[in-house]
Design a protein around this motif. Structure first.
Motif, PDB file in Angstrom:
ATOM      1  N   PHE A  50       0.700  -1.189  -0.018  1.00 21.29           N
ATOM      2  CA  PHE A  50       0.093   0.337   0.010  1.00 21.29           C
ATOM      3  C   PHE A  50       0.800   1.223  -0.189  1.00 21.29           C
ATOM      4  O   PHE A  50       1.122   1.904   1.167  1.00 21.29           O
ATOM      5  CB  PHE A  50      -1.012   0.007   1.262  1.00 21.29           C
ATOM      6  CG  PHE A  50      -2.237   0.825   1.290  1.00 21.29           C
ATOM      7  CD1 PHE A  50      -3.268   0.151  -0.053  1.00 21.29           C
ATOM      8  CD2 PHE A  50      -2.692   1.588   1.847  1.00 21.29           C
ATOM      9  CE1 PHE A  50      -4.583   0.959   0.096  1.00 21.29           C
ATOM     10  CE2 PHE A  50      -3.752   2.288   1.588  1.00 21.29           C
ATOM     11  CZ  PHE A  50      -4.619   2.015   0.741  1.00 21.29           C
ATOM     12  N   LYS A  51       1.379   1.631  -1.391  1.00 22.25           N
ATOM     13  CA  LYS A  51       2.184   2.812  -1.365  1.00 22.25           C
ATOM     14  C   LYS A  51       1.567   3.956  -2.182  1.00 22.25           C
ATOM     15  O   LYS A  51       0.788   3.739  -3.119  1.00 22.25           O
ATOM     16  CB  LYS A  51       3.366   2.518  -2.082  1.00 22.25           C
ATOM     17  CG  LYS A  51       4.309   1.674  -0.980  1.00 22.25           C
ATOM     18  CD  LYS A  51       5.736   0.903  -1.794  1.00 22.25           C
ATOM     19  CE  LYS A  51       6.683   0.415  -0.929  1.00 22.25           C
ATOM     20  NZ  LYS A  51       6.058  -0.906  -0.887  1.00 22.25           N
ATOM     21  N   LEU A  52       1.729   5.187  -1.665  1.00 22.52           N
ATOM     22  CA  LEU A  52       1.146   6.217  -2.477  1.00 22.52           C
ATOM     23  C   LEU A  52       2.191   7.204  -2.955  1.00 22.52           C
ATOM     24  O   LEU A  52       3.229   7.562  -2.154  1.00 22.52           O
ATOM     25  CB  LEU A  52       0.239   7.033  -1.243  1.00 22.52           C
ATOM     26  CG  LEU A  52      -0.539   8.310  -2.104  1.00 22.52           C
ATOM     27  CD1 LEU A  52      -1.357   7.848  -3.122  1.00 22.52           C
ATOM     28  CD2 LEU A  52      -1.171   8.979  -1.021  1.00 22.52           C
ATOM     29  N   LEU A  53       2.380   7.632  -4.232  1.00 19.70           N
ATOM     30  CA  LEU A  53       3.521   8.452  -4.780  1.00 19.70           C
ATOM     31  C   LEU A  53       2.662   9.578  -5.535  1.00 19.70           C
ATOM     32  O   LEU A  53       1.630   9.548  -6.012  1.00 19.70           O
ATOM     33  CB  LEU A  53       4.104   7.664  -5.885  1.00 19.70           C
ATOM     34  CG  LEU A  53       4.981   6.401  -5.216  1.00 19.70           C
ATOM     35  CD1 LEU A  53       4.202   5.107  -5.494  1.00 19.70           C
ATOM     36  CD2 LEU A  53       6.188   6.071  -6.078  1.00 19.70           C
ATOM     37  N   THR A  54       3.452  10.589  -5.641  1.00 16.31           N
ATOM     38  CA  THR A  54       3.078  11.791  -6.451  1.00 16.31           C
ATOM     39  C   THR A  54       3.390  11.425  -7.918  1.00 16.31           C
ATOM     40  O   THR A  54       4.341  10.334  -8.138  1.00 16.31           O
ATOM     41  CB  THR A  54       3.780  12.954  -6.345  1.00 16.31           C
ATOM     42  OG1 THR A  54       5.418  12.847  -6.424  1.00 16.31           O
ATOM     43  CG2 THR A  54       3.706  13.525  -4.744  1.00 16.31           C
ATOM     44  N   ARG A  55       2.708  11.915  -8.959  1.00 24.05           N
ATOM     45  CA  ARG A  55       3.093  11.619 -10.224  1.00 24.05           C
ATOM     46  C   ARG A  55       4.521  11.820 -10.720  1.00 24.05           C
ATOM     47  O   ARG A  55       5.071  10.813 -11.366  1.00 24.05           O
ATOM     48  CB  ARG A  55       2.055  12.376 -11.191  1.00 24.05           C
ATOM     49  CG  ARG A  55       2.056  12.006 -12.766  1.00 24.05           C
ATOM     50  CD  ARG A  55       1.042  12.739 -13.368  1.00 24.05           C
ATOM     51  NE  ARG A  55       0.789  12.162 -14.756  1.00 24.05           N
ATOM     52  CZ  ARG A  55      -0.016  11.196 -15.145  1.00 24.05           C
ATOM     53  NH1 ARG A  55      -0.501  10.488 -14.239  1.00 24.05           N
ATOM     54  NH2 ARG A  55      -0.194  10.853 -16.296  1.00 24.05           N
ATOM     55  N   GLU A  56       5.063  13.013 -10.258  1.00 25.14           N
ATOM     56  CA  GLU A  56       6.361  13.142 -10.421  1.00 25.14           C
ATOM     57  C   GLU A  56       7.418  12.069 -10.098  1.00 25.14           C
ATOM     58  O   GLU A  56       8.438  11.409 -10.755  1.00 25.14           O
ATOM     59  CB  GLU A  56       6.894  14.601 -10.085  1.00 25.14           C
ATOM     60  CG  GLU A  56       8.111  14.970 -10.296  1.00 25.14           C
ATOM     61  CD  GLU A  56       8.532  16.313 -10.037  1.00 25.14           C
ATOM     62  OE1 GLU A  56       9.502  16.726 -10.459  1.00 25.14           O
ATOM     63  OE2 GLU A  56       7.830  16.751  -9.191  1.00 25.14           O
TER      64      GLU A  56
END
Length: 304
Positions: free
Chosen positions: A218-224
């Motif tokens: 369960f990992k959240l990243l910015t698009r960049e």
């Protein structure tokens, strides 16, 4: 007697050094120089709710959604519905409460032998292909490869990696979003816990410092950040998380680790001993390949 012990010690050190040199040489000559996205013609399209082909977007396009959820799936026809029902129930309710909130769920079928794609496509038909898309890979790439394919076809400002087993409660994405916005610098079976601690030590010793659980799905990243890290990723199977975090730390991308609710779900594709053995080998090769220059990361400006 002392002389014999000294000779044996010297011999042991010499053998260890020779073994390390040999392993480093093997790691160097077997390394792929540049990661590239292998994509079959069939993988450039998705089916809309009417069953018609449409071209997939690119991570390099401007984002048009607030959140993309990428779900890697291999033989998940049984476990996927539970996860999708919870995720889409939460996302739909959130959108009702905040009509400006937009999302998409991308299920990446990693060459499954069962009906995973058909099960996922039913959600596309129910919610529409603007919200749910299914990418069916021609061949199995491994979890990292499947996630990379999904991320490279996503439209979100923020991109969430979520396992198909639904082990993490989906509403916990709000905790990740808060952690991502703030960014200031867990029960398993006994056998799995023991192996995980050993794996975490190897991760800390060889590759990544300061992260307790690199393998959380369960990992959240910015698009960049997603475009920069996944463009440099070499590993496509279980140890890809470690290289992903290694790359993020190299580029000085801020990382926050947030506690979420996690439940062990039956049906894991991991074969405990052999999977950890494979990951241990991958960890060693990741370290050696970067140390020997077989893999290189080009420094760029600091990212968010």
């Amino acid at each position: 007697m002392l002389s014999l012990v000294l000779q044996l010690a010297v011999l042991g050190v010499a053998l260890a050094a020779a073994a390390l040199i040999l392993i480093s040489f093997v790691a160097f000559i077997t390394a792929t120089k540049m990661p590239h996205l292998r994509q079959y013609e069939e993988e450039k399209f998705f089916l809309n709710a009417r069953g018609q082909k449409e071209t997939l977007p690119s991570i390099w396009d401007s984002p048009t959604k607030q959140l993309s959820v990428v779900v890697p799936s291999y033989n998940e026809e049984k476990r996927l519905p539970v996860m999708m029902d919870e995720a889409l129930g939460y996302l739909e309710e959130r959108q009702k409460q905040d009509p400006t909130f937009t999302y998409e769920v991308i299920v990446v079928d990693d060459g499954s032998k069962d009906q995973t794609s058909k099960v996922a496509f039913k959600y596309c038909q129910k919610y529409g292909s603007d919200k749910v898309r299914v990418i069916t890979l021609v061949k199995n790439r491994g979890k990292g490869g499947a996630i990379r394919m999904g991320i490279f076809s996503s439209r979100g400002e923020k991109i969430l990696m979520a396992d198909a087993d639904g082990a993490t409660k989906f509403p916990d994405v709000e905790k990740l979003e808060k952690g991502l916005n703030d960014l200031q610098p867990w029960p398993r079976s006994y056998f799995r816990t023991l192996l995980m601690y050993g794996f975490h030590f190897l991760v800390w010793f060889l590759c990544v410092k300061g992260i307790r659980d690199t393998q959380c799905g369960f990992k959240l990243l910015t698009r960049e950040a997603a475009s920069r890290t996944f463009s440099s990723l070499h590993i496509e199977r279980w140890a890809f998380d470690v290289e992903l975090l290694y790359i993020a730390q190299f580029f000085k991308i801020p990382i926050a680790e947030i506690a979420v609710n996690w439940t062990e779900i039956e049906g894991s594709k991991l074969v405990p001993f052999w999977s950890w053995l494979q990951m241990g080998k991958d960890l060693l090769f990741i370290r050696l390949r970067y140390l020997t220059g077989a893999w290189r990361l080009e420094q760029t400006r600091k990212m968010n």
